[in-house]
Structure formats: structure tokens, C-alpha cells
Design a protein around this motif. Structure first.
Motif, PDB file in Angstrom:
ATOM      1  N   GLU A 119       0.846  -1.215   0.197  1.00 50.69           N
ATOM      2  CA  GLU A 119       0.116  -0.227   0.129  1.00 50.69           C
ATOM      3  C   GLU A 119       0.818   1.137   0.045  1.00 50.69           C
ATOM      4  O   GLU A 119       0.740   2.331  -0.653  1.00 50.69           O
ATOM      5  CB  GLU A 119      -0.987  -0.127   1.095  1.00 50.69           C
ATOM      6  N   ARG A 120       1.924   1.228   0.730  1.00 51.25           N
ATOM      7  CA  ARG A 120       2.599   2.410   1.155  1.00 51.25           C
ATOM      8  C   ARG A 120       3.688   2.383   0.026  1.00 51.25           C
ATOM      9  O   ARG A 120       4.327   3.786  -0.284  1.00 51.25           O
ATOM     10  CB  ARG A 120       3.223   2.555   2.312  1.00 51.25           C
ATOM     11  N   CYS A 121       4.328   1.506  -0.585  1.00 50.95           N
ATOM     12  CA  CYS A 121       5.327   1.235  -1.645  1.00 50.95           C
ATOM     13  C   CYS A 121       4.861   0.638  -2.536  1.00 50.95           C
ATOM     14  O   CYS A 121       5.368  -0.525  -3.110  1.00 50.95           O
ATOM     15  CB  CYS A 121       6.598   0.800  -1.088  1.00 50.95           C
ATOM     16  N   PRO A 122       3.916   1.347  -3.512  1.00 48.47           N
ATOM     17  CA  PRO A 122       3.371   0.325  -4.545  1.00 48.47           C
ATOM     18  C   PRO A 122       4.225  -0.085  -5.947  1.00 48.47           C
ATOM     19  O   PRO A 122       3.909  -1.027  -6.397  1.00 48.47           O
ATOM     20  CB  PRO A 122       2.184   1.343  -5.130  1.00 48.47           C
ATOM     21  N   LEU A 123       5.200   0.609  -5.802  1.00 48.96           N
ATOM     22  CA  LEU A 123       6.408   0.328  -6.978  1.00 48.96           C
ATOM     23  C   LEU A 123       7.143  -0.762  -6.473  1.00 48.96           C
ATOM     24  O   LEU A 123       8.040  -1.192  -7.231  1.00 48.96           O
ATOM     25  CB  LEU A 123       7.010   1.628  -7.129  1.00 48.96           C
ATOM     26  N   ALA A 124       7.405  -0.888  -5.119  1.00 44.40           N
ATOM     27  CA  ALA A 124       8.587  -1.749  -4.528  1.00 44.40           C
ATOM     28  C   ALA A 124       8.290  -3.359  -4.813  1.00 44.40           C
ATOM     29  O   ALA A 124       7.149  -3.779  -4.722  1.00 44.40           O
ATOM     30  CB  ALA A 124       8.495  -1.622  -3.119  1.00 44.40           C
ATOM     31  N   LYS A 125       9.454  -3.834  -5.198  1.00 43.33           N
ATOM     32  CA  LYS A 125       9.453  -5.401  -5.066  1.00 43.33           C
ATOM     33  C   LYS A 125       9.779  -5.835  -3.649  1.00 43.33           C
ATOM     34  O   LYS A 125      10.545  -5.114  -3.040  1.00 43.33           O
ATOM     35  CB  LYS A 125      10.638  -5.876  -6.276  1.00 43.33           C
ATOM     36  N   ILE A 126       9.320  -6.813  -2.999  1.00 40.95           N
ATOM     37  CA  ILE A 126       9.516  -7.197  -1.836  1.00 40.95           C
ATOM     38  C   ILE A 126      10.273  -8.464  -1.786  1.00 40.95           C
ATOM     39  O   ILE A 126       9.959  -9.444  -2.567  1.00 40.95           O
ATOM     40  CB  ILE A 126       8.006  -7.249  -1.188  1.00 40.95           C
ATOM     41  N   LEU A 127      11.141  -8.627  -1.020  1.00 40.64           N
ATOM     42  CA  LEU A 127      12.080  -9.844  -0.908  1.00 40.64           C
ATOM     43  C   LEU A 127      11.997 -10.217   0.410  1.00 40.64           C
ATOM     44  O   LEU A 127      12.421  -9.704   1.280  1.00 40.64           O
ATOM     45  CB  LEU A 127      13.564  -9.411  -1.346  1.00 40.64           C
ATOM     46  N   ILE A 128      11.679 -11.536   0.719  1.00 43.51           N
ATOM     47  CA  ILE A 128      11.421 -11.991   1.755  1.00 43.51           C
ATOM     48  C   ILE A 128      12.681 -12.767   2.344  1.00 43.51           C
ATOM     49  O   ILE A 128      13.273 -13.512   1.616  1.00 43.51           O
ATOM     50  CB  ILE A 128      10.357 -13.184   2.178  1.00 43.51           C
ATOM     51  N   ILE A 129      13.545 -12.475   3.537  1.00 43.60           N
ATOM     52  CA  ILE A 129      14.530 -13.032   3.998  1.00 43.60           C
ATOM     53  C   ILE A 129      14.256 -13.864   5.282  1.00 43.60           C
ATOM     54  O   ILE A 129      13.745 -13.455   6.147  1.00 43.60           O
ATOM     55  CB  ILE A 129      15.677 -12.157   4.312  1.00 43.60           C
ATOM     56  N   CYS A 130      14.698 -15.200   4.990  1.00 42.19           N
ATOM     57  CA  CYS A 130      14.154 -15.987   6.186  1.00 42.19           C
ATOM     58  C   CYS A 130      15.122 -15.893   7.472  1.00 42.19           C
ATOM     59  O   CYS A 130      16.558 -15.334   7.015  1.00 42.19           O
ATOM     60  CB  CYS A 130      14.328 -17.514   5.843  1.00 42.19           C
ATOM     61  N   PRO A 131      14.804 -16.141   8.545  1.00 42.38           N
ATOM     62  CA  PRO A 131      16.039 -15.857   9.514  1.00 42.38           C
ATOM     63  C   PRO A 131      17.162 -16.725   9.260  1.00 42.38           C
ATOM     64  O   PRO A 131      16.838 -18.052   8.657  1.00 42.38           O
ATOM     65  CB  PRO A 131      15.377 -16.116  10.879  1.00 42.38           C
ATOM     66  N   ALA A 173       6.031 -16.309   1.372  1.00 43.10           N
ATOM     67  CA  ALA A 173       6.632 -15.841   0.184  1.00 43.10           C
ATOM     68  C   ALA A 173       5.805 -16.539  -1.095  1.00 43.10           C
ATOM     69  O   ALA A 173       5.636 -16.013  -1.886  1.00 43.10           O
ATOM     70  CB  ALA A 173       8.223 -16.112   0.242  1.00 43.10           C
ATOM     71  N   ALA A 174       6.054 -17.754  -0.754  1.00 44.68           N
ATOM     72  CA  ALA A 174       5.154 -18.676  -2.089  1.00 44.68           C
ATOM     73  C   ALA A 174       3.806 -18.329  -2.145  1.00 44.68           C
ATOM     74  O   ALA A 174       3.432 -18.130  -3.259  1.00 44.68           O
ATOM     75  CB  ALA A 174       5.472 -20.054  -1.812  1.00 44.68           C
ATOM     76  N   GLN A 175       3.207 -18.405  -1.136  1.00 46.00           N
ATOM     77  CA  GLN A 175       1.760 -17.972  -1.051  1.00 46.00           C
ATOM     78  C   GLN A 175       1.584 -16.650  -2.020  1.00 46.00           C
ATOM     79  O   GLN A 175       0.422 -16.410  -2.575  1.00 46.00           O
ATOM     80  CB  GLN A 175       1.028 -17.666   0.409  1.00 46.00           C
ATOM     81  N   LEU A 176       2.289 -15.616  -1.551  1.00 43.22           N
ATOM     82  CA  LEU A 176       2.192 -14.193  -2.143  1.00 43.22           C
ATOM     83  C   LEU A 176       3.087 -13.849  -3.342  1.00 43.22           C
ATOM     84  O   LEU A 176       3.124 -12.779  -3.800  1.00 43.22           O
ATOM     85  CB  LEU A 176       2.704 -13.369  -1.192  1.00 43.22           C
TER      86      LEU A 176
END
Lengths: 268, 268
Positions: A119-131, A173-176
């Protein structure tokens, strides 16, 4: 070279935002992985650290809901990449610390955090990093150093349990349909003692930080080529005219300046 | 702990801006001095890199006059520190490269740049950093590597000449009552071969970067205590509740969170 748009010279740079806990907050330590990203994006993006040491996914979500966690200005919309690294604190053993967050809530929190980022960063690619993995003997040594006789002698985190949170982050990450970096797995697959990546069983050494920086940049190149920077073939550098990216450079490289009329090149 | 103002949680962080040439642009390389500043200001300021490789003071001034060189948003006014490191390119020998800027113009450019910083960042403390020494034999080796038989065999910069620009930067700092870091002098005073600070006679090695980071942070502590961060006495860390600064932290440290009601602590 394409004619640079004067707009480029107004100083507005897109952003990379690093959202997370201490593993993010400390990412500008020597050889830090956040610094490695800042080096890769030099002249192209500002890399902003939004790591909050000790925080779990519940508190970060709360912070975002209250309006924090991002610069909060109009340039949020220009953010190109957001990395999300949470779970190391959620995964403390139940009853050990107030940071504990149940696995199902962790997943739900990650999903909600991703919604807010979108919502706040509509242009952003999101990368999930696991612990990353937890080195239990290092944790116990750290406890003894820190608390002496008061040390409980039991690790407050186990590698196996943090592995469950890493798997949960991958699942989200897979779901989204988001790219991910499975630090927990990658770090344990190296052909040497992976405890060298950690200084206290939890936080990164310089070697760990270097590994994380490379892993994150590799994943961005592989999965998010539109926001990647390709270093110069000859020098390996990210900040000369041999480097390339779909993200524009702020001002021409100096060897591209029109030296007869640099004022023109600089948008004056 | 003082009651945190909800304002703190809107994500607006003050800034540290690093303005300069390649010595600044490359300052997030491994052990980079820019990264050292970002580490020191974690959770307190965003450290933004505005280094433009190859640029001299004339082009940076032009860039600033055209509206660039800063984020250019309303938060510029919240900038707390600006470092200014120029002169390494101005000091090329006359006729050698288009980057050359006469000494008197260099001084005048620095003064004009400071004026613009003061206008755009009225809250910022300005720190003048002098160009570092030049290692001529490294420059000649670099020329040979880069240009082979085309190498002129004459250094395009000399240490003595860059020393004049360093002295000029000091002169401007003194005129304007600004603190300064005389890298040219400090780097040559170490009890070992100072060429170890440089990789090609001009840019910093990791050792050089570490030295610069410490020198800049030391000068900020000494001359600009209001914008300095004092690390935790016990751990040396900049990002836990043992560190202190007049610059507020973004959100409470986790051990200061009201765990009965973290929502309240987070400004919700």
C-alpha cells in the motif's frame, strides 16, 4: 547515452528499504549486508535502514500500523525494493522471552506487513529473507559472558525451532508469489563450519554479513532483474559507466559529461 | 526513560548527507567510511550518499545550483550533518585532465557550496574533509594496468599539489568557522607506510576507509557533540539502550518497550 531527463537532477532518488530486527539494524557494521546493498545501488537508490533490534513481527506490524517504519514522505511511493527479515525474535522458545510469537501469528503478521508495504510502496519489489540458523553453543557461551552465574544454561532459541519460522516465511513468500532468500538453509549448506557466520549464535560476523549481502544481491539479480544493478564487467564496480541498471543514475557519469558544456549536462 | 513523543513514530528521521566525489560515492564499499557513519547513526539518522565520482567542486556547485545534490524534499531541513569532501579531482595537474580547477576557484566553490548547504539544510552542522594524500607510484602502476603502452608515465596528480588543495580546504573551514578533518596530513602521520591506505594512489583500501571512518566520527564527537552518538560503554555498540545522543532514537529500544502495552509504546 540517452539524453538525461532534467527531472533526474532534482535529487529525488528512489529507495531500497531494509525492514527487520537487529539483523537489519546492524547491517551497516563492517562488511555489513546493508552496506553491500548501498554499495550496489550507489548513485541509483538511497538504501534506508529500518531495522528495529529486538522487535518481533507483532511489534513491527504495530509500528507500521501506527504510521512508522517508513520515511513516511511522498518518496515512499518511489521505493523500488523492500527487504523483510523477521522471525529471529519471534522464534524464541515459548515462555523464554516476551519476544515469542506463535508460528501461525508470525505467518499472519508477515502477510499483513506485506499488505502494508504494498500500500505504502506500490512500486516496490518485496524480498522475503528467512531468519538465519541459530548456533546453540554460541548462544550458551554468550549467556555466560553476559549473565555469568545468572545464565540459565539453556538456549532461549534452538536451531530447529528457528528452522520452523524460516519454513513459515518461505510458505508466506510462496503464497504471495514473492522471491525469498532462505538464509537458514543456505548458511548451513556451506562446505565449512557455518558457526563462523555468527558471533553470538544469532548475529552475523563479517563473514556472515558478506555471505548475506551476496545472497541478497544474487536473488535480486535472479528474480528481480528490473531493479538489479549489473556491475561493470571489467572492474566489478557498481558505480562507473560500465555498470548498468533499469534504475537511472543520478547525474551523468563524469566520463559522459559534456565537458564543453557541463552546465547543460547537469540540468542547468 | 522520557515519554516518547508520538511524532517520533511517524518515520521521519533526520539525515546525515555525504557530499563529494568518488571518495564519497564509494564510501559504502567493504569497511567503507560512509557505512561506518551509517552504523554509528543507526535508528537515529538516515545516512545518504551524494558522492559523484569524477566530479570537481565546479561541477558539484553547478549541480547544487540546479537543484540537485540533495534529496530535495522537505526533510532536507531536518538534515543534522553534511560532510563535504572535494578537491581530489580539482587537484589534477593543469592541462592533464578536464577535471582541473584552479586553487582560488576551488576555495570560492567550497564557500559557495557551504552557502547552499546552509540554505537548504539550515539545521545541519557542516564538516569539511580535506582530500587525502596521493601516492604517485601507485598512480603510475594504475596507469600502466589501465592504459598499457598508452600510459603517459607521468602522474596526473602529485601529493604536493593535492596538499595545496588540502590546505585551501582548511583555510575555507577556518574562515567559515567549520570543523575539518585534514586527511592529507593525518594519513601521512601514521607510524607505517601510508600507501596502505590507498589502492590506486587515490581511492581508499579497506584500511584507508576504516581510518577515515574513525577520523570523521572522532571529529564529530570532538567538535559537534550535539550531533554525535556515544556508543554503549560496555559493548561499544551504537544501537542499544547503552548508547546515547541528543538525536532521538526512532521507536523505543526493545528493552524499553512497555511489554504490558507495546501498542502504547509504539505510538498506536
Amino acid at each position: 547515452m540517452a539524453e538525461p531527463s532534467p527531472k533526474r537532477f532534482c535529487g529525488l532518488r528512489p529507495r531500497v528499504i531494509l525492514l527487520g530486527d537487529s539483523l537489519t539494524q546492524q547491517s551497516f557494521a563492517p562488511n555489513g549486508w546493508g552496506a553491500a546493498l548501498a554499495d550496489a545501488y550507489q548513485r541509483r537508490c538511497d538504501v534506508l535502514n529500518r531495522g528495529y533490534s529486538g522487535y518481533n513481527s507483532r511489534w513491527v506490524l504495530q509500528l507500521l500500523r501506527s504510521g512508522g517504519g517508513f520515511p513516511g514522505d511522498s518518496a515512499d511511493a518511489a521505493t523500488r525494493v523492500v527487504t523483510l527479515l523477521l522471525g529471529a525474535n519471534d522464534a524464541v522458545l515459548e515462555g523464554e522471552k516476551s519476544q515469542y510469537v506463535p508460528l501461525e501469528e508470525y505467518k499472519s503478521n508477515l502477510r499483513d506487513i506485506v499488505s502494508i508495504i504494498r500500500e505504502r510502496c506500490p512500486l516496490a519489489k518485496i524480498l522475503i529473507i528467512c531468519p538465519p540458523p541459530v548456533c546453540e553453543w554460541q548462544r550458551l557461551e554468550f549467556q555466560k559472558e553476559r549473565f555469568g552465574d545468572q545464565a540459565t544454561g539453556k538456549p532461549e532459541r534452538t536451531n530447529e525451532n528457528t528452522g520452523r519460522y524460516a519454513a513459515a516465511a518461505l510458505e508466506v513468500a510462496a503464497q504471495l508469489s514473492l522471491p525469498s532468500v532462505n538464509l537458514w538453509k543456505l548458511m548451513q549448506e556451506v562446505p565449512f563450519d557455518w558457526s563462523e557466520f555468527l558471533c553470538d549464535g544469532l548475529h552475523f560476523t563479517e563473514k556472515g554479513n558478506t555471505f548475506v549481502g551476496k545472497a541478497v544481491l544474487r536473488e535480486i539479480s535472479a528474480s528481480l532483474p528490473n531493479v538489479a544493478v549489473v556491475p561493470c564487467k571489467h572492474t566489478g564496480a557498481y558505480g562507473n559507466s560500465g555498470s548498468s541498471s533499469e534504475i537511472a543514475i543520478d547525474c551523468p557519469f563524469w566520463d559522459d559529461l559534456d565537458l564543453e558544456n557541463p552546465l547543460k549536462s547537469l540540468g542547468a
